[in-house]
Design a protein around this motif. Structure first.
Motif, PDB file in Angstrom:
ATOM      1  N   TRP A  11       0.851  -1.196   0.000  1.00 30.68           N
ATOM      2  CA  TRP A  11       0.000   0.000   0.000  1.00 30.68           C
ATOM      3  C   TRP A  11       0.885   1.243   0.000  1.00 30.68           C
ATOM      4  N   SER A  12       0.409   2.312  -0.651  1.00 33.65           N
ATOM      5  CA  SER A  12       1.121   3.587  -0.636  1.00 33.65           C
ATOM      6  C   SER A  12       0.131   4.706  -0.925  1.00 33.65           C
ATOM      7  N   GLY A  13       0.594   5.935  -0.775  1.00 31.67           N
ATOM      8  CA  GLY A  13      -0.214   7.091  -1.145  1.00 31.67           C
ATOM      9  C   GLY A  13      -1.319   7.439  -0.169  1.00 31.67           C
ATOM     10  N   ASP A  14      -2.389   8.018  -0.707  1.00 28.32           N
ATOM     11  CA  ASP A  14      -3.491   8.527   0.095  1.00 28.32           C
ATOM     12  C   ASP A  14      -4.137   7.493   1.019  1.00 28.32           C
ATOM     13  N   PRO A  15      -4.371   6.252   0.583  1.00 29.81           N
ATOM     14  CA  PRO A  15      -4.991   5.299   1.503  1.00 29.81           C
ATOM     15  C   PRO A  15      -4.160   5.066   2.769  1.00 29.81           C
ATOM     16  N   VAL A  16      -2.853   5.086   2.642  1.00 25.33           N
ATOM     17  CA  VAL A  16      -1.980   4.915   3.812  1.00 25.33           C
ATOM     18  C   VAL A  16      -2.109   6.130   4.727  1.00 25.33           C
ATOM     19  N   ASP A  17      -2.050   7.317   4.136  1.00 23.23           N
ATOM     20  CA  ASP A  17      -2.201   8.538   4.939  1.00 23.23           C
ATOM     21  C   ASP A  17      -3.561   8.555   5.637  1.00 23.23           C
ATOM     22  N   ASP A  18      -4.606   8.140   4.930  1.00 22.13           N
ATOM     23  CA  ASP A  18      -5.953   8.106   5.508  1.00 22.13           C
ATOM     24  C   ASP A  18      -6.010   7.148   6.698  1.00 22.13           C
ATOM     25  N   LEU A  19      -5.439   5.967   6.553  1.00 24.35           N
ATOM     26  CA  LEU A  19      -5.464   4.992   7.643  1.00 24.35           C
ATOM     27  C   LEU A  19      -4.657   5.452   8.851  1.00 24.35           C
ATOM     28  N   VAL A  20      -3.539   6.106   8.624  1.00 22.80           N
ATOM     29  CA  VAL A  20      -2.749   6.634   9.735  1.00 22.80           C
ATOM     30  C   VAL A  20      -3.546   7.705  10.475  1.00 22.80           C
ATOM     31  N   LEU A  21      -4.200   8.597   9.746  1.00 31.15           N
ATOM     32  CA  LEU A  21      -5.018   9.637  10.369  1.00 31.15           C
ATOM     33  C   LEU A  21      -6.203   9.032  11.115  1.00 31.15           C
ATOM     34  N   ILE A  22      -6.876   8.066  10.515  1.00 30.12           N
ATOM     35  CA  ILE A  22      -8.019   7.399  11.160  1.00 30.12           C
ATOM     36  C   ILE A  22      -7.568   6.712  12.441  1.00 30.12           C
ATOM     37  N   ALA A  23      -6.459   5.991  12.380  1.00 25.60           N
ATOM     38  CA  ALA A  23      -5.951   5.306  13.576  1.00 25.60           C
ATOM     39  C   ALA A  23      -5.651   6.298  14.677  1.00 25.60           C
ATOM     40  N   SER A  24      -5.027   7.410  14.333  1.00 21.86           N
ATOM     41  CA  SER A  24      -4.709   8.432  15.325  1.00 21.86           C
ATOM     42  C   SER A  24      -5.974   8.950  15.998  1.00 21.86           C
ATOM     43  N   GLU A  25      -6.989   9.225  15.219  1.00 20.43           N
ATOM     44  CA  GLU A  25      -8.247   9.737  15.759  1.00 20.43           C
ATOM     45  C   GLU A  25      -8.933   8.707  16.657  1.00 20.43           C
ATOM     46  N   LEU A  26      -9.033   7.467  16.192  1.00 12.69           N
ATOM     47  CA  LEU A  26      -9.750   6.452  16.963  1.00 12.69           C
ATOM     48  C   LEU A  26      -9.005   6.059  18.237  1.00 12.69           C
ATOM     49  N   VAL A  27      -7.696   5.956  18.165  1.00 15.47           N
ATOM     50  CA  VAL A  27      -6.923   5.627  19.370  1.00 15.47           C
ATOM     51  C   VAL A  27      -7.000   6.784  20.370  1.00 15.47           C
ATOM     52  N   THR A  28      -6.893   8.007  19.888  1.00 17.60           N
ATOM     53  CA  THR A  28      -7.016   9.161  20.784  1.00 17.60           C
ATOM     54  C   THR A  28      -8.375   9.172  21.468  1.00 17.60           C
TER      55      THR A  28
END
Length: 119
Positions: A11-28
């Motif tokens: 995986w690369s690009g926008d989907p990776v960035d999206d998943l990192v941002l989503i994980a940050s939000e949900l874990v927070t």
């Protein structure tokens, strides 16, 4: 950790960035609203054929009531809406005796899962 795992799956690009941002939000959210200094938060990723499911687990066996619209000048209250916009699917599984699981699905190529016009 998430970015490295997704990259190892190709995986690369926008989907990776999206998943990192989503994980940050949900874990927070789990740490701030569910754990209160106790319990654990877990995160898992599953990838299959261009589809990734990210799941965050927390010990709170209920849903926090949220405002229908975030207050105008506050920092909080917009994260779950952002998650909904980035994910192709989103849900919550609540078990009073076993906590909560918030999950999302993100596609490697989102255009492959969208219905064609007129269908």
């Amino acid at each position: 950790m998430i970015r490295e795992q997704l990259n190892s799956w190709g995986w690369s690009g926008d989907p990776v960035d999206d998943l990192v941002l989503i994980a940050s939000e949900l874990v927070t959210n789990a740490v701030v609203h569910a754990c209160h200094g106790q319990g654990e938060v877990g995160l898992s990723l599953q990838e299959f054929d261009g589809d990734c499911r990210l799941e965050v687990r927390d010990p709170r066996g209920d849903l926090r009531v949220r405002r229908p619209h975030p207050r105008r000048f506050t920092e909080g209250g917009r994260g779950i809406e952002l998650v909904r916009q980035l994910a192709v699917d989103f849900g919550v599984i609540v078990r009073r005796d076993a906590g909560k699981r918030v999950w999302v699905r993100v596609l490697l190529d989102p255009d492959n899962n969208r219905p064609s016009p007129g269908s």
